[in-house]
Design a protein around this motif. Structure first.
Motif, PDB file in Angstrom:
ATOM      1  N   UNK A 153       6.994 -10.977   9.455  1.00 28.07           N
ATOM      2  CA  UNK A 153       6.256 -11.455   9.406  1.00 28.07           C
ATOM      3  C   UNK A 153       5.690 -11.030   8.144  1.00 28.07           C
ATOM      4  N   UNK A 154       5.514  -9.811   7.810  1.00 24.63           N
ATOM      5  CA  UNK A 154       5.083  -9.029   6.432  1.00 24.63           C
ATOM      6  C   UNK A 154       4.043  -8.866   6.445  1.00 24.63           C
ATOM      7  N   UNK A 155       2.427  -8.527   7.357  1.00 25.83           N
ATOM      8  CA  UNK A 155       1.263  -8.111   7.440  1.00 25.83           C
ATOM      9  C   UNK A 155       0.887  -7.003   7.190  1.00 25.83           C
ATOM     10  N   UNK A 156       0.398  -6.614   6.427  1.00 27.18           N
ATOM     11  CA  UNK A 156       0.222  -5.327   5.331  1.00 27.18           C
ATOM     12  C   UNK A 156       0.455  -4.315   6.219  1.00 27.18           C
ATOM     13  N   UNK A 157      -1.178  -4.550   6.717  1.00 29.33           N
ATOM     14  CA  UNK A 157      -1.544  -3.361   8.199  1.00 29.33           C
ATOM     15  C   UNK A 157      -2.529  -4.313   9.483  1.00 29.33           C
ATOM     16  N   UNK A 275       1.156 -15.612  15.417  1.00 30.41           N
ATOM     17  CA  UNK A 275       2.282 -15.877  15.073  1.00 30.41           C
ATOM     18  C   UNK A 275       2.638 -16.642  14.156  1.00 30.41           C
ATOM     19  N   UNK A 276       1.614 -18.242  14.724  1.00 35.13           N
ATOM     20  CA  UNK A 276       1.416 -19.473  13.736  1.00 35.13           C
ATOM     21  C   UNK A 276       0.639 -18.501  12.040  1.00 35.13           C
ATOM     22  N   UNK A 277      -0.896 -18.062  12.480  1.00 37.33           N
ATOM     23  CA  UNK A 277      -1.583 -17.778  11.209  1.00 37.33           C
ATOM     24  C   UNK A 277      -0.781 -17.657  10.273  1.00 37.33           C
ATOM     25  N   UNK A 278      -0.281 -16.019  10.753  1.00 35.42           N
ATOM     26  CA  UNK A 278       0.267 -15.490   9.842  1.00 35.42           C
ATOM     27  C   UNK A 278       1.528 -16.444   9.526  1.00 35.42           C
ATOM     28  N   UNK A 279       2.626 -17.113   9.769  1.00 33.53           N
ATOM     29  CA  UNK A 279       3.629 -17.455   9.287  1.00 33.53           C
ATOM     30  C   UNK A 279       3.036 -18.011   7.895  1.00 33.53           C
ATOM     31  N   UNK A 280       1.713 -19.025   8.507  1.00 31.81           N
ATOM     32  CA  UNK A 280       1.173 -20.000   7.645  1.00 31.81           C
ATOM     33  C   UNK A 280       0.388 -19.964   6.277  1.00 31.81           C
ATOM     34  N   UNK A 281      -0.319 -18.170   6.549  1.00 35.16           N
ATOM     35  CA  UNK A 281      -0.921 -17.567   5.710  1.00 35.16           C
ATOM     36  C   UNK A 281       0.459 -16.597   4.470  1.00 35.16           C
ATOM     37  N   UNK A 282       1.190 -16.467   4.883  1.00 33.90           N
ATOM     38  CA  UNK A 282       1.740 -15.457   4.512  1.00 33.90           C
ATOM     39  C   UNK A 282       3.104 -16.117   3.554  1.00 33.90           C
ATOM     40  N   UNK A 283       3.688 -17.203   4.443  1.00 37.74           N
ATOM     41  CA  UNK A 283       4.946 -17.937   3.990  1.00 37.74           C
ATOM     42  C   UNK A 283       4.714 -19.411   3.641  1.00 37.74           C
ATOM     43  N   UNK A 284       3.689 -20.161   4.076  1.00 37.16           N
ATOM     44  CA  UNK A 284       3.724 -21.181   3.553  1.00 37.16           C
ATOM     45  C   UNK A 284       2.913 -21.334   2.621  1.00 37.16           C
ATOM     46  N   UNK A 285       3.954 -22.234   1.197  1.00 42.24           N
ATOM     47  CA  UNK A 285       2.764 -22.344  -0.348  1.00 42.24           C
ATOM     48  C   UNK A 285       1.688 -23.731  -0.164  1.00 42.24           C
TER      49      UNK A 285
END
Length: 285
Positions: A153-157, A275-285
């Motif tokens: 999902x592209x988390x920085x680190x 996974x849900x949190x990362x997707x929401x924060x990184x990919x949902x506008x």
């Protein structure tokens, strides 16, 4: 006197395999994708590669698996790693009967650098960075699955605790499908001796600290938007976030679920929630 099986009356079959096998030094990485990624990332000292001897094997590997095994062998040979073909029994013994897919690589453990808090910056696309902090995650499968999601999902680190956490073991690497190797090679997997201190210092430098926690004071995830460089903190599988970690957070967020209070299932598995949190924060506008 001939010994017989009590259930069938038939004679016991004497095992043809030795009772003890001298294994190479290092930890035993197992599974096609884990071993392949370890060789590609080249972050370890490698000692030996075991491949399953398939002579007489009735079940044929898939075309993809066969291609990957050939690729793994070619990389090992090119790197000067000794390769040997062993029985299924030997491979099972080397990994305590875990699913090895006919591939076991003996190597030194990965070295994880220590986290040094720095002033936040935007990423190359001008977006706020997101660090995932894992505070004392115990389960190897959860740890590996979270690393896989963070990479995908592209988390920085990813920041982990040195103490009271699952080690970066072959089981974690297998569950991450090799993502752990990639994160280490890209310097995106870090650890800290004191999670509370690391978060507090990062907060002083300008990072927003967001904790994942249910409760009356928590914001529903869809109402929260990532607008500043942020550290998302996930707590332990059993107790959640510790009180001192909660106190360090600027915001607490929760994933809304069904409102059927009669249900006994009122939470999500750690890796699923992450996974849900990362997707929401990184990919949902």
């Amino acid at each position: 006197m001939l010994r017989r099986c009590l259930s069938t009356g038939r004679p016991w079959k004497q095992s043809r395999e030795p009772s003890k096998v001298n294994l190479p030094k290092g930890e035993a990485l197992y599974g096609i994708h884990s071993v392949r990624q370890a060789l590609q990332c080249n972050q370890r000292v490698f000692h030996k590669l075991f491949l399953r001897d398939t002579n007489g094997q009735k079940k044929k590997p898939t075309v993809d698996d066969e291609r990957y095994v050939k690729e793994i062998k070619a990389m090992a040979v090119e790197a000067g790693i000794s390769v040997s073909y062993e029985s299924k029994w030997t491979l099972n013994h080397a990994v305590d009967d875990k699913p090895h897919q006919g591939v076991v690589l003996f190597a030194d453990p990965l070295s994880i650098p220590e986290y040094i808090p720095q002033e936040p910056q935007l990423d190359a696309q001008g977006r706020p960075r997101l660090i995932l902090a894992l505070d004392e995650i115990h389960d190897a499968q959860n740890f590996g699955a979270v690393l896989r999601s963070a990479h995908f999902l592209g988390c920085d680190s990813v920041l982990t605790s040195m103490r009271h956490s699952a080690p970066l073991s072959p089981a974690v690497v297998r569950a991450s499908v090799g993502a752990a190797e990639v994160l280490v090679s890209e310097n995106r997997l870090l650890e800290t001796r004191n999670m509370h201190q690391a978060l507090a210092m990062s907060k002083d430098l300008g990072w927003t600290i967001v904790g994942a926690c249910s409760g009356a004071k928590s914001l529903s995830l869809p109402t929260f938007e990532l607008t500043t460089p942020t550290i998302l903190v996930m707590g332990n599988e059993h107790r959640g976030l510790k009180s001192n970690i909660k106190q360090c957070c600027d915001v607490l967020v929760t994933i809304p679920g069904q409102t059927n209070h009669a249900s006994k299932v009122d939470s999500l598995n750690l890796s699923v929630a992450t996974g849900i949190l990362l997707y929401q924060l990184l990919h949902v506008k």
